[in-house]
Design an enzyme around this catalytic site. Structure first.
Site, PDB file in Angstrom:
ATOM      1  N   SER A 191      40.956  44.057  35.597  1.00  0.00           N
ATOM      2  CA  SER A 191      42.241  43.498  35.176  1.00  0.00           C
ATOM      3  C   SER A 191      41.988  42.069  34.706  1.00  0.00           C
ATOM      4  O   SER A 191      41.094  41.838  33.891  1.00  0.00           O
ATOM      5  CB  SER A 191      43.254  43.570  36.324  1.00  0.00           C
ATOM      6  OG  SER A 191      44.527  43.144  35.906  1.00  0.00           O
ATOM      7  N   THR A 192      42.722  41.087  35.224  1.00  0.00           N
ATOM      8  CA  THR A 192      42.567  39.699  34.797  1.00  0.00           C
ATOM      9  C   THR A 192      41.126  39.223  34.982  1.00  0.00           C
ATOM     10  O   THR A 192      40.566  39.341  36.068  1.00  0.00           O
ATOM     11  CB  THR A 192      43.504  38.792  35.612  1.00  0.00           C
ATOM     12  OG1 THR A 192      44.824  39.305  35.540  1.00  0.00           O
ATOM     13  CG2 THR A 192      43.472  37.372  35.073  1.00  0.00           C
ATOM     14  N   HIS A 219      43.274  46.741  32.560  1.00  0.00           N
ATOM     15  CA  HIS A 219      44.675  46.352  32.378  1.00  0.00           C
ATOM     16  C   HIS A 219      44.754  45.339  31.233  1.00  0.00           C
ATOM     17  O   HIS A 219      44.169  44.252  31.324  1.00  0.00           O
ATOM     18  CB  HIS A 219      45.229  45.704  33.651  1.00  0.00           C
ATOM     19  CG  HIS A 219      45.224  46.613  34.836  1.00  0.00           C
ATOM     20  ND1 HIS A 219      45.345  46.147  36.130  1.00  0.00           N
ATOM     21  CD2 HIS A 219      45.114  47.962  34.946  1.00  0.00           C
ATOM     22  CE1 HIS A 219      45.313  47.153  36.973  1.00  0.00           C
ATOM     23  NE2 HIS A 219      45.168  48.267  36.287  1.00  0.00           N
ATOM     24  N   MET A 268      43.574  40.947  39.204  1.00  0.00           N
ATOM     25  CA  MET A 268      44.637  40.613  40.141  1.00  0.00           C
ATOM     26  C   MET A 268      45.175  41.889  40.779  1.00  0.00           C
ATOM     27  O   MET A 268      45.271  42.928  40.136  1.00  0.00           O
ATOM     28  CB  MET A 268      45.748  39.876  39.391  1.00  0.00           C
ATOM     29  CG  MET A 268      46.884  39.374  40.260  1.00  0.00           C
ATOM     30  SD  MET A 268      47.980  38.290  39.307  1.00  0.00           S
ATOM     31  CE  MET A 268      46.935  36.851  39.144  1.00  0.00           C
ATOM     32  N   ASP A 294      44.581  47.391  42.754  1.00  0.00           N
ATOM     33  CA  ASP A 294      44.412  48.682  42.095  1.00  0.00           C
ATOM     34  C   ASP A 294      42.972  49.185  42.205  1.00  0.00           C
ATOM     35  O   ASP A 294      42.034  48.497  41.819  1.00  0.00           O
ATOM     36  CB  ASP A 294      44.814  48.554  40.615  1.00  0.00           C
ATOM     37  CG  ASP A 294      44.889  49.890  39.899  1.00  0.00           C
ATOM     38  OD1 ASP A 294      44.871  50.929  40.585  1.00  0.00           O
ATOM     39  OD2 ASP A 294      44.985  49.884  38.654  1.00  0.00           O
TER      40      ASP A 294
END
Length: 354
Positions: free
Chosen positions: A168-169, A195, A289, A292
């Site tokens: 993600s991030t 993401h 972040m 998940d």
């Protein structure tokens, strides 16, 4: 209240962004019309986060991000038009030098998707404002000094047939670093969930291909996953796998409910691998972040799969890999280059002449 600096050369767009962010409970402390003005206003106003356009006079979003992250680092969110391939390409370069996220520019209150766009903008800006950033250096190149000999002895029992990754991030840079360090010939397919805001997956795929040792493509429904290629989950679709009686791996896309607010979700992919491959898999969690994928990684580890989390030192956000570490779901905790080194060792063990 979180303080936001808007950087956009259009007064009309700046007003739209201001109204959207303020309605979302954020404080807009200033509006810069170009990158040079943004550099000055960041020093003066000390915002918590910058929401910045890509194409601007004097200094564009990429150049401004690069300068800010080298001298005055803070969270930067790129707010741009995903349908413009030039915008998306520059956005990928800005992520490479330190921007945290890219998000679709709201298309105006009269547009049927305005509320969706506005909610995504506010959520992204609010979340990124919480990220602690440091002066941009080659963080991803830091090594955990893994001993190849020790790793070889520990991997002899592993016989994977698939590699799955989640991020993600901060994940785009980590995934790019990992892919650039892999061998060009791998004996298994790789599947990844990243993401990223809607509309940017195509440019992200192209950006990865610029430096990846293996081909990267966007997954298609019922496509057979081939060894030595990486398949990205497309926009708004979960990615999973289905095995036929011959052992062929078919990619499965689904628009079922989000997992932990995400679609595509890392957890969905990992869970699919739990059911299809079990111990014959490798799962990797990179910077991101939230949580998940961490619980599903633990399930894979309990089954005997090899599980790897990105280390804290090299992660922009240690949420997802950090949760895996907290759950004791990671067999190894490594930086992206060392993750690639481990996978290369594993690949050599399973090469036809190895």
């Amino acid at each position: 209240m979180l303080k936001v600096l808007i950087v956009d050369d259009s007064a009309v767009v700046s007003l739209l962004l201001r109204n959207t962010l303020e309605q979302g409970g954020l404080e807009v402390v200033g509006e810069a019309r170009d990158g040079r003005q943004a550099l000055v206003m960041v020093s003066q106003l000390k915002p918590d986060v910058v929401a910045m356009d890509i194409h601007m006079p004097n200094l564009d979003g990429y150049q401004t991000t690069k300068q800010l992250m080298s001298v005055n680092p803070l969270p930067i969110v790129l707010v741009t038009a995903s349908e413009d391939p030039n915008d998306a390409a520059v956005a990928m370069r800005a992520l490479d030098v330190g921007a945290l996220a890219v998000v679709q520019k709201p298309r105006g209150p009269g547009h049927p998707k305005y509320q969706q766009d506005a909610a995504e903008l506010v959520r992204t800006v609010r979340n990124m404002a919480q990220v602690k950033v440091i002066t941009r250096v080659n963080r991803l190149q830091r090594s955990a000094e893994t001993s190849d000999a020790a790793v070889v002895s520990q991997l002899t029992g592993q016989k994977p047939k698939i590699i799955v990754l989640g991020a993600s991030t901060g994940g785009p840079m980590a995934l790019r670093e990992l892919l650039s360090s892999l061998h060009s010939v791998l004996p298994w397919p790789l599947l990844a969930v990243q993401h990223i805001s809607h509309g940017f997956i195509g440019s992200f795929c192209n950006w990865l291909n610029e430096s990846s040792a293996i081909p990267v493509r966007i997954a298609k429904q019922n496509e057979i996953a081939k060894a030595g290629q990486l398949y990205l989950a497309p926009d708004d679709c979960h990615l999973g796998v289905r095995l036929d009686s011959s052992g062929a791996c078919y990619l499965q896309l689904a628009v079922s409910e989000p997992w932990l607010g995400q679609r595509p979700a890392v957890g969905y992919l990992f869970n699919s691998v739990v059911q299809s491959y079990g111990e014959q898999s490798v799962a990797v969690l990179l910077s991101g972040m939230g949580t998940d994928g961490a619980a599903q990684m633990l399930t894979l580890k309990k089954l005997g799969a090899l599980t790897i989390a990105q280390d804290k030192a090299s992660s922009v956000v240690h949420g997802m890999p950090g949760e895996a570490v907290r759950l004791n779901a990671a067999t190894y905790t490594l930086c992206p280059r060392d993750i690639a080194a481990l996978l290369n060792i594993l690949a050599l063990q399973h090469a036809p002449d190895g």
